[in-house]
Each structure stands twice: as C-alpha cells, then as structure tokens.
Design an enzyme around this catalytic site. Structure first.
Site, mmCIF file in Angstrom:
data_model
loop_
_atom_site.group_PDB
_atom_site.id
_atom_site.type_symbol
_atom_site.label_atom_id
_atom_site.label_comp_id
_atom_site.label_asym_id
_atom_site.label_seq_id
_atom_site.Cartn_x
_atom_site.Cartn_y
_atom_site.Cartn_z
ATOM 1 N N HIS A 82 5.113 15.722 -34.205
ATOM 2 C CA HIS A 82 4.618 14.214 -33.916
ATOM 3 C C HIS A 82 3.583 13.704 -34.675
ATOM 4 C CE1 HIS A 82 3.781 11.278 -30.879
ATOM 5 N NE2 HIS A 82 2.508 11.491 -30.890
ATOM 6 N N ASP A 161 4.844 8.930 -17.932
ATOM 7 C CA ASP A 161 4.059 8.498 -19.030
ATOM 8 C C ASP A 161 4.127 6.875 -19.220
ATOM 9 O OD1 ASP A 161 2.317 9.178 -21.399
ATOM 10 O OD2 ASP A 161 4.299 8.447 -22.659
ATOM 11 N N ARG A 168 -2.901 1.771 -18.679
ATOM 12 C CA ARG A 168 -3.933 2.374 -19.576
ATOM 13 C C ARG A 168 -4.284 1.361 -20.594
ATOM 14 N NH1 ARG A 168 -2.480 7.389 -22.356
ATOM 15 N NH2 ARG A 168 -4.362 7.132 -23.257
ATOM 16 N N SER A 183 -0.422 12.364 -22.559
ATOM 17 C CA SER A 183 0.404 11.269 -22.931
ATOM 18 C C SER A 183 1.555 11.857 -24.011
ATOM 19 C CB SER A 183 0.037 10.097 -23.273
ATOM 20 O OG SER A 183 0.943 9.286 -23.787
ATOM 21 N N LYS A 187 5.577 14.146 -23.392
ATOM 22 C CA LYS A 187 6.892 13.787 -23.932
ATOM 23 C C LYS A 187 7.379 15.008 -24.741
ATOM 24 C CE LYS A 187 5.149 9.919 -25.811
ATOM 25 N NZ LYS A 187 4.098 9.530 -25.263
#
Length: 452
Positions: A82, A161, A168, A183, A187
């Site tokens: 990621h 999320d 947010r 967050s 995932k």
C-alpha cells in the site's frame, strides 16, 4: 451505552474500551449514530489522540464492519502493498507482475484517485476491456492462477472506513495518526493478506510533509500489524517531486510496462521510479516464503537482501515479469496486446509541447501543483462522481537537479480540453523553481523499517 458519554469521555482524554469503540463504529455504520455526534467524536480523537490499544480496536472494528476476504484457499504467504499516495505513483503496475512472476501470490485491492493524487484503478481502467469490478471468487481465482490480481475495493469491504473518511474530509479531522493508520490498516486487514509492505510517502506531494511525521505514521501502522498478527514492514520514500516521467493514467501504464520491457538500468526508465520498484519488490520477496526453506537456513540477512534483489532483476531481464503483465491484464478482461502496441490505449486529441521559460537548474517543485495541472487536463477528479479522461496527463523530460534552458522542451501535455491547455501550462511552469547552480537531489528511498 450512550454516544454522548463516549464523546464526553474522550473529550477529557480518558481511554475508551474496545466495547465502546465498537459501539461507535457499528452505530455510525448502520446509521443509529448521526453525523453531528460522530463529528464531535472525531474531533475529540483529533485533539486528544488514541493509544495503541484504542487504535487497534478502531482498526479492527472498521475492518469487521463488512466482509473479510478469506484467502486461506490460496497456498503460501499472500503479500500486499500500500502506498499513502503521490503524484505519478504507478509502482503497483510494475511490482505486481514482478512479484507474481517469482511465484509469490499478490492479492491487492486498490482505490481511485481524488484530488492531486492518482488512483491505481483509474490507471488500469485505461486499458481497453479491463474491468477491476470483479467478485471475490474471481479475485481469488486470478491470484491462484496468475499470481497477481488488483481489483477495486468493494462496497462491502470496510464500509465503516468509507463512511468515516467522508466525514473526516469535511470536518478537518483527516490529519490524525490514529485515524490515518486505522483507515489504511482496516482495509488491508479486511483484504486478507498475510504480509503487507507499506510505502509511506513524505514531501510536498504527499500527505506526510516530513520524515519524522512519516516515520511516526509508519510505526503506528506497523504496531497495528503486530498486534493483529500481520507481518508489516514499511518504506519511507520521497515525494518532493513526481515519481517517474509521467503523470496521468494511460501514460503511466506505458511507463510501468517500459520498466518490465527494458529493465531497471535502462536509460528509457526514470531512475527514481526504477529504484523504488526494485526496493519494493526486494522487500516483498523478503516477506514471502522464498527464504523459508532449508536452502537458505544458514544465509545471513545481508545475503538474503542481495539474493532478493538479484532474483527481482533476473525475472525482469528474462522477460518473465512482462509475460506476467500480459496474463494479469487478460485475466481481468483487458486487451493484453497493449503491452506490445501502445496505440491501443486512449489517445488525446490535443498534444501540446511545453518549453521552459527561463535558464537555470531545477531546484524544487511544488509536486501537488504538478498533480493539479494534470487534473485540470482531465487526468484526475475533485469529486468522486467526476469522469476521468484516461488519455490526459503530463510527460516530463526534466527532473530536480537537471539543467534547463529557456526555450528548451520541458514537458508534453495531453488533453481533450483545448481551452484548458494554457492555464495548465502556466500552473506547471509556476510549480518549478530554478537556481544558478545544481544542488544535490534526494534519494527516493529514505528509510526501511522491518518488523522484528
């Protein structure tokens, strides 16, 4: 249990229990907790923070708010990566085929771009016929047979999320370490991988502006991984200029394929981009099952690192990674002929050459502004419902530290919106500052932090 009491508790910096945090996440996801109370809760967290246990509870509550992908039927250690996002970051497009060509299963779910940063799924969608919207069953089947699948995140994966992030975004509570880490990791955990490599960007084109902030976020996410029994390693990489030579969608696909065609040391490939792909692949190999056999029983860590880099280079040089790219594209319905024929990708109606407007050495760049110039041309979106122009984007011919001359070709703009070209050109040129002498440039790899 009342939401009012939980907000009040966090307002006074008291620790929340796992049960209280699950109550908040579940209630907001199902709709029994209204936006105004959740906004107050998020601001209390932003002001007072969360400790390690609270952050883990928040992460797991969001991960379990929807489907949890079960990859147990895929043999071996499943790896994932990621990136926290940046301009020109097409790393996954090269990394996935390389890792899969080494026999390492890589199961990845990616998102779309919003604002100045691009999304991997938007880039893949520029390939004719490619469909990232696939079922969980098909996702698992592709990982089993091809070794790499990259699909768009489903609405049932960590839905909490998505809903919390949207709130947010409009309540000025995005930039909190616990909220960012939970967050991202919710995932990743819901996606089912065993080992996760996190590429935390820092610089003016990234969310984390400096190394210390990036390191703090990396350590927070690694701690979540450790507490949730996931192997998580982090790289901190520079995003003080766009990554590679291209910013857009189809043109970034071309650059990613070029690396697989020509190799890491080719002058046809940007060195910063090739370096980051090489290091990401190396680290993912180290996290895989490759070194978990008797052959490497007495191998030192340094020897493993060198061997990992060697086999990554070798699979590209032998053409195996390029072949795996074709298999991956075909498996998700795309036309794999694009690997050999870039003319099959979307073409822009207008192609405009930008020349530099002054002499000097490129000293710095507002990377976000380069991303915004690309967005103006049609390559990005400011709202999720906006359409992407796959052909739009920017090709750069100069990087920080390079000499530039007035009137010299600097970039090429691609767009289907002729009326925006001049404005995008001005924005691009204004993003760069020059100096009278060349200054040293930063290494794209700043730090590597491995779980112990």
């Amino acid at each position: 249990m009342r939401m009012y009491d939980i907000i009040d508790k966090k307002k006074y910096k008291k620790k929340l229990s796992d049960e209280e945090i699950r109550f908040v996440v579940d209630g907001y996801t199902e709709g029994s907790i209204p936006d105004y109370q959740m906004a107050a809760f998020l601001m209390a967290v932003w002001c007072n923070g969360m400790d390690e246990e609270e952050t883990l509870s928040l992460t797991m509550a969001m991960a379990h708010s929807g489907d949890m992908l079960d990859l147990s039927m895929i043999p071996g250690t499943k790896v994932d990566k990621h990136s926290t996002g940046g301009v020109g970051d097409k790393t996954t497009l090269s990394v996935g085929p390389i890792i899969a060509s080494l026999g390492i299963p890589m199961a990845k779910m990616s998102g779309r771009g919003l604002g100045h940063t691009g999304g991997t799924i938007d880039k893949l969608d520029s390939i004719p016929g490619f469909s990232s919207d696939i079922s969980d069953e098909r996702f698992i089947e592709i990982v089993k047979t091809v070794g790499f699948c990259d699909a768009s995140q489903t609405k049932d994966l960590a839905p909490a999320d998505k809903k919390i992030y949207a709130l947010r975004d409009v309540t000025a509570t995005v930039d909190d370490y616990s909220l960012i880490a939970s967050s991202i990791m919710s995932k990743k955990i819901a996606s089912g991988a065993d080992a996760i490599l996190l590429d935390v960007k820092c610089g003016n084109g990234a969310f984390m502006q400096d190394v210390s902030s990036a390191r703090k976020l990396a350590e927070c996410m690694m701690n979540i991984g450790k507490l949730s029994n996931r192997q998580v390693n982090c790289m901190i990489t520079d995003m003080n200029e766009p990554l590679g030579n291209t910013v857009g969608n189809s043109i970034e696909v071309i650059e990613a394929i070029d690396l697989l065609k020509y190799g890491f040391d080719s002058d046809k490939v940007d060195k910063r981009y090739s370096d980051i792909v090489l290091y990401v692949c190396r680290e993912m190999v180290l996290m895989s099952d490759i070194f978990k056999n008797e052959k490497y029983e007495n191998t030192t860590e340094e020897e493993k690192i060198l061997e990992a880099e060697r086999i990554v280079r070798e699979t590209v040089e032998q053409g195996k990674a390029l072949q795996k790219m074709k298999e991956f594209i075909a498996a998700e319905g795309g036309d794999s002929n694009v690997v050999n024929d870039y003319s099959l990708l979307p073409k822009a109606k207008y192609i405009y050459e930008v020349t530099f407007d002054r002499d000097g050495y490129l000293d710095s760049v507002d990377t976000k502004e380069v991303g915004m110039a690309s967005l103006m041309l049609g390559a990005g979106r400011l709202k999720k419902e906006e359409e992407i122009d796959s052909a739009a984007g920017i090709r750069l011919y100069k990087h920080l530290g390079d000499k530039v001359n007035k009137g010299e070709k600097f970039a090429t703009l691609y767009t289907n919106k002729e009326e925006i070209i001049k404005e995008a050109e001005v924005r691009l040129l204004n993003a760069y500052k020059v100096s009278e002498k060349a200054n040293s440039t930063k290494n794209v790899i700043i730090d590597i932090i491995r779980q112990v």
